[in-house]
Design a protein around this motif. Sequence first.
Motif, PDB file in Angstrom:
ATOM      1  N   ALA A   1      22.624 -17.384 -58.467  1.00  0.00           N
ATOM      2  CA  ALA A   1      21.364 -17.933 -58.985  1.00  0.00           C
ATOM      3  C   ALA A   1      20.157 -17.366 -58.247  1.00  0.00           C
ATOM      4  CB  ALA A   1      21.375 -19.447 -58.877  1.00  0.00           C
ATOM      5  N   ASP A   2      19.073 -17.177 -58.996  1.00  0.00           N
ATOM      6  CA  ASP A   2      17.786 -16.819 -58.393  1.00  0.00           C
ATOM      7  C   ASP A   2      17.021 -18.071 -57.989  1.00  0.00           C
ATOM      8  OD1 ASP A   2      18.033 -13.935 -59.073  1.00  0.00           O
ATOM      9  OD2 ASP A   2      17.890 -14.686 -61.136  1.00  0.00           O
ATOM     10  N   VAL A   3      17.227 -19.151 -58.753  1.00  0.00           N
ATOM     11  CA  VAL A   3      16.559 -20.434 -58.504  1.00  0.00           C
ATOM     12  C   VAL A   3      17.625 -21.503 -58.307  1.00  0.00           C
ATOM     13  CG1 VAL A   3      14.958 -22.161 -59.405  1.00  0.00           C
ATOM     14  CG2 VAL A   3      14.604 -19.737 -59.933  1.00  0.00           C
ATOM     15  N   VAL A   4      17.540 -22.214 -57.198  1.00  0.00           N
ATOM     16  CA  VAL A   4      18.480 -23.292 -56.887  1.00  0.00           C
ATOM     17  C   VAL A   4      17.711 -24.604 -56.897  1.00  0.00           C
ATOM     18  CG1 VAL A   4      20.032 -24.267 -55.154  1.00  0.00           C
ATOM     19  CG2 VAL A   4      19.947 -21.787 -55.498  1.00  0.00           C
ATOM     20  N   VAL A   5      18.190 -25.561 -57.673  1.00  0.00           N
ATOM     21  CA  VAL A   5      17.547 -26.876 -57.730  1.00  0.00           C
ATOM     22  C   VAL A   5      18.368 -27.840 -56.880  1.00  0.00           C
ATOM     23  CG1 VAL A   5      16.725 -28.740 -59.204  1.00  0.00           C
ATOM     24  CG2 VAL A   5      16.713 -26.376 -60.049  1.00  0.00           C
ATOM     25  N   ALA A   6      17.749 -28.377 -55.827  1.00  0.00           N
ATOM     26  CA  ALA A   6      18.431 -29.267 -54.887  1.00  0.00           C
ATOM     27  C   ALA A   6      17.639 -30.563 -54.773  1.00  0.00           C
ATOM     28  CB  ALA A   6      18.579 -28.579 -53.532  1.00  0.00           C
ATOM     29  N   ASN A   7      17.894 -31.311 -53.736  1.00  0.00           N
ATOM     30  CA  ASN A   7      17.092 -32.497 -53.440  1.00  0.00           C
ATOM     31  C   ASN A   7      16.816 -32.547 -51.945  1.00  0.00           C
ATOM     32  OD1 ASN A   7      19.325 -34.022 -52.131  1.00  0.00           O
ATOM     33  ND2 ASN A   7      20.170 -34.057 -54.192  1.00  0.00           N
ATOM     34  N   HIS A   8      15.857 -33.366 -51.553  1.00  0.00           N
ATOM     35  CA  HIS A   8      15.448 -33.414 -50.148  1.00  0.00           C
ATOM     36  C   HIS A   8      16.618 -33.744 -49.228  1.00  0.00           C
ATOM     37  CE1 HIS A   8      11.674 -33.105 -52.015  1.00  0.00           C
ATOM     38  NE2 HIS A   8      11.125 -34.270 -51.746  1.00  0.00           N
ATOM     39  N   ASP A   9      17.464 -34.684 -49.636  1.00  0.00           N
ATOM     40  CA  ASP A   9      18.584 -35.098 -48.781  1.00  0.00           C
ATOM     41  C   ASP A   9      19.539 -33.938 -48.521  1.00  0.00           C
ATOM     42  OD1 ASP A   9      18.026 -37.867 -48.282  1.00  0.00           O
ATOM     43  OD2 ASP A   9      18.493 -38.270 -50.377  1.00  0.00           O
ATOM     44  N   LEU A  10      19.835 -33.154 -49.544  1.00  0.00           N
ATOM     45  CA  LEU A  10      20.757 -32.036 -49.368  1.00  0.00           C
ATOM     46  C   LEU A  10      20.152 -30.972 -48.459  1.00  0.00           C
ATOM     47  CD1 LEU A  10      23.461 -30.781 -50.126  1.00  0.00           C
ATOM     48  CD2 LEU A  10      22.368 -29.768 -52.136  1.00  0.00           C
ATOM     49  N   ILE A  11      18.874 -30.691 -48.622  1.00  0.00           N
ATOM     50  CA  ILE A  11      18.220 -29.704 -47.757  1.00  0.00           C
ATOM     51  C   ILE A  11      18.222 -30.181 -46.305  1.00  0.00           C
ATOM     52  CG2 ILE A  11      15.958 -28.717 -47.173  1.00  0.00           C
ATOM     53  CD1 ILE A  11      15.494 -28.280 -50.135  1.00  0.00           C
ATOM     54  N   LEU A  12      17.917 -31.445 -46.079  1.00  0.00           N
ATOM     55  CA  LEU A  12      17.909 -31.982 -44.715  1.00  0.00           C
ATOM     56  C   LEU A  12      19.311 -31.981 -44.115  1.00  0.00           C
ATOM     57  CD1 LEU A  12      15.421 -34.894 -45.387  1.00  0.00           C
ATOM     58  CD2 LEU A  12      14.999 -32.956 -43.861  1.00  0.00           C
ATOM     59  N   ALA A  13      20.318 -32.290 -44.930  1.00  0.00           N
ATOM     60  CA  ALA A  13      21.697 -32.248 -44.448  1.00  0.00           C
ATOM     61  C   ALA A  13      22.070 -30.824 -44.049  1.00  0.00           C
ATOM     62  CB  ALA A  13      22.641 -32.778 -45.521  1.00  0.00           C
TER      63      ALA A  13
ATOM     64  N   ALA B   1      20.669 -22.672 -60.934  1.00  0.00           N
ATOM     65  CA  ALA B   1      21.852 -23.526 -60.761  1.00  0.00           C
ATOM     66  C   ALA B   1      21.447 -24.795 -60.028  1.00  0.00           C
ATOM     67  CB  ALA B   1      22.941 -22.791 -59.971  1.00  0.00           C
ATOM     68  N   LEU B   2      22.216 -25.832 -60.258  1.00  0.00           N
ATOM     69  CA  LEU B   2      22.002 -27.122 -59.601  1.00  0.00           C
ATOM     70  C   LEU B   2      22.883 -27.203 -58.366  1.00  0.00           C
ATOM     71  CD1 LEU B   2      20.878 -30.051 -59.626  1.00  0.00           C
ATOM     72  CD2 LEU B   2      22.816 -30.654 -61.090  1.00  0.00           C
ATOM     73  N   ALA B   3      22.297 -27.569 -57.229  1.00  0.00           N
ATOM     74  CA  ALA B   3      23.042 -27.695 -55.972  1.00  0.00           C
ATOM     75  C   ALA B   3      23.266 -29.160 -55.641  1.00  0.00           C
ATOM     76  CB  ALA B   3      22.279 -27.018 -54.835  1.00  0.00           C
ATOM     77  N   LYS B   4      24.510 -29.488 -55.329  1.00  0.00           N
ATOM     78  CA  LYS B   4      24.868 -30.844 -54.905  1.00  0.00           C
ATOM     79  C   LYS B   4      25.760 -30.751 -53.678  1.00  0.00           C
ATOM     80  CE  LYS B   4      25.029 -32.579 -59.686  1.00  0.00           C
ATOM     81  NZ  LYS B   4      25.859 -33.298 -60.671  1.00  0.00           N
ATOM     82  N   GLY B   5      25.803 -31.823 -52.914  1.00  0.00           N
ATOM     83  CA  GLY B   5      26.666 -31.868 -51.748  1.00  0.00           C
ATOM     84  C   GLY B   5      28.127 -32.029 -52.149  1.00  0.00           C
ATOM     85  N   ARG B   6      29.031 -31.837 -51.182  1.00  0.00           N
ATOM     86  CA  ARG B   6      30.463 -31.957 -51.449  1.00  0.00           C
ATOM     87  C   ARG B   6      30.819 -33.325 -52.010  1.00  0.00           C
ATOM     88  NH1 ARG B   6      33.422 -28.010 -48.226  1.00  0.00           N
ATOM     89  NH2 ARG B   6      31.975 -27.009 -46.772  1.00  0.00           N
ATOM     90  N   GLY B   7      30.053 -34.337 -51.590  1.00  0.00           N
ATOM     91  CA  GLY B   7      30.381 -35.701 -51.989  1.00  0.00           C
ATOM     92  C   GLY B   7      30.246 -35.975 -53.469  1.00  0.00           C
TER      93      GLY B   7
END
Length: 722
Positions: free
Chosen positions: A226-238, A119-125
């Motif tokens: 999901a077994d695999v989550v695709v995020a980005n550096h900004d979301l992980i740092l947040a 699954a793709l992970a995104k922030g609330r924004g």
Amino acid sequence: MLTDDVKTEIQSAYSKFLSQKDYKSRYGQRQMIAEFARYLGGIESDSKGTRKSKHKVCVVEAGTGTGKTLGYCISAIPLALNHNKKLIISTATTALQEQIVSKDLPDIVKNSGLKFKFALAKGRGRYLCLSKLEAQMADDGSEQESLPLFMMDNGLGSPDYKPLYQTMFAAYANQQWDGDRDKWPDNIETKAWSLITTDNQQCSNRRCSYFHSCSYYESRKLLEDADVVVANHDLILADLSLGGGVVLPAPDESIYVFDEAHHLADKALGHFAVHSPLKGCQTWLKQAAKLFAELLPYIKPSSRLRATVEEISTITRPIHTEIDDLYLRMEQSLDWDSSEDRYGQRPSPTGQQRDNQVLYRFSEGVVPDELKSIASELLKLFISLCRLVDEVNNDIIRSMDEKSDASLSKEDGERWFPVIGSTLSRVQSYQDLWRFFSTDDVKGQPPSARWALKKIFDNHEDIELYGSPLMADSLLYSRLWSKCYAALLTSATLTSLGNFNRLTNKSGLPDDSVYLSVTSPFNYSEVATLRLPSMKSDPGNSAAHTEELIELFPDFIKEQQGTLALFSSRKQMNDVLAGLPEELRAQTITQDDMSKQEVIKEHKRKIDDGDTSIIFGLASFAEGIDLPGEYLTNVLIAKIPFAVPNDPIEAGLSEWIESRGGNPFMEITVPEASTKLIQACGRLLRSEGDYGQVTLFDSRLVTRRYGKMILDSLPPFQRKYE
């Protein structure tokens, strides 16, 4: 432990994928798979899955063409499933994030035999807030209905947005749209979107009447499965800044893969930086006083909350006084006219504000005692203000839970919650600022960077305060490396001058971390040439260097269909373009002409039509540009991409290194330039069938000692000295 069963599963998945796709095995990719599997398989954990072995990370530099995504997925997915951990793949750019979700992972599921959900992970924004959408659509312009919204960062929208919001509501209600901004068919103005999205502080979660139909929480359900989550550096740092495990799975239950890992440390600095304009803070405080005055009529007459709200109004007055005092003292005591620029004391501002602002950097991050004393008083006041606003926020939460001791009705609580949450978030940010300017740095550690920017306009002026750590090493170590179950770092450019030292220091990687640089599949010496023309000018003399580039460029562009010219300054880029023959100017697109995506699109269209196309770009075009085959066979690089010494963070770091007897130029500037030059050269070869030439117009590569070091770090192209 790397069991035989898991080894077999990895080997089988890799072989099956290659067979299904009719691909050949790549030596570098096999090295990558083996290294990641060895690292993950060597982690010891207890019966509950808690890591017991010492924390360390695995770093693999793998050039373009290695097949990094397949390499880390084939090894990490089976091991993550075996360890019952979530695999979180993080990228620096949305382009790679989208490629992994829409292309790479579906391809692996289809062709490898591995069974997993992603699954793709995104922030609330990135998601619609139905509660805010309703508020915007219900607003009829009456003052009474609008009161709670005037204090929010975005407030009420333009009537022009009403048709858009109505269309969105209908599409969401009819299940034609899932509330994801990126899936809306048309471009949405930033202002229009900001009015109908939310953040962690403003979201009432399960208390919201729209919770069970919320697009953000629907997306969270996919992450849970999901077994695999695709995020980005900004979301992980947040997520880490919130303590970890708030938006994404908890670090100790996660195996991270950081693709494009060379961006992580710089992004981390941005997440822990603070800043605020002084007069802007006062303007906001006046709005806050008005906000709480408007809140009073909604509070029950006998409620204790009334006293809290009145105290908030009282505490804002001494804050105004302290800020006035700080502003006056900064104007009078700081040497704004200093000409010292050795450490970036007065950088040349960019853009149209060049003549309207001046920067003062606090040497070694030390704030004078008289200013630090005022900052300390402001910290105390904002701590008190934060406590009071938090009390109001908690009372509103009780009202939404229909507690008998709540001071507002449930309806009024729901209406005021977003704006009070936004207010609390802003107060906390100011609290962080004053703590940053009133607290001494830890001795022996790199000091923080602190600076002030004085802006002068026709009708007003202001002083903005900025603060940032100099390095992200301790932040990343304490919040990520020492807490996560495992972490893999990869990119095409992780080494500087042939080693990983710069990455290790910037990112705070644990001792005993493992490092590998894998062989690229490209036969560089046979398909590409590095040209070093004899230059009469030194790039330090910008005018002479520009004139020589104007003279030489035509000969290096002729008979080349696709060219990318990279510059370190916008002025030189525009000056060179202006000096070229009209025919070449007509064939050139600059990054100022249109968006990056549009530049690439137009360039490809021209090449497809059989025309010549030349792109003139700055640093952003030296990375992330993918122009395979005939789209790009000629890369021109004006000079070594040394960072301009006008950034307060870089200046502070240079100052600290020199104070310890080091050489900041050799420890920071040259390694960073080496990495950037490798990235720029990497635009040429994107697939195994690519070919072409890279030309460097910088005499320092052959006349200076560091020039040889930089040249030796570049891909092994055939060299041609002219």
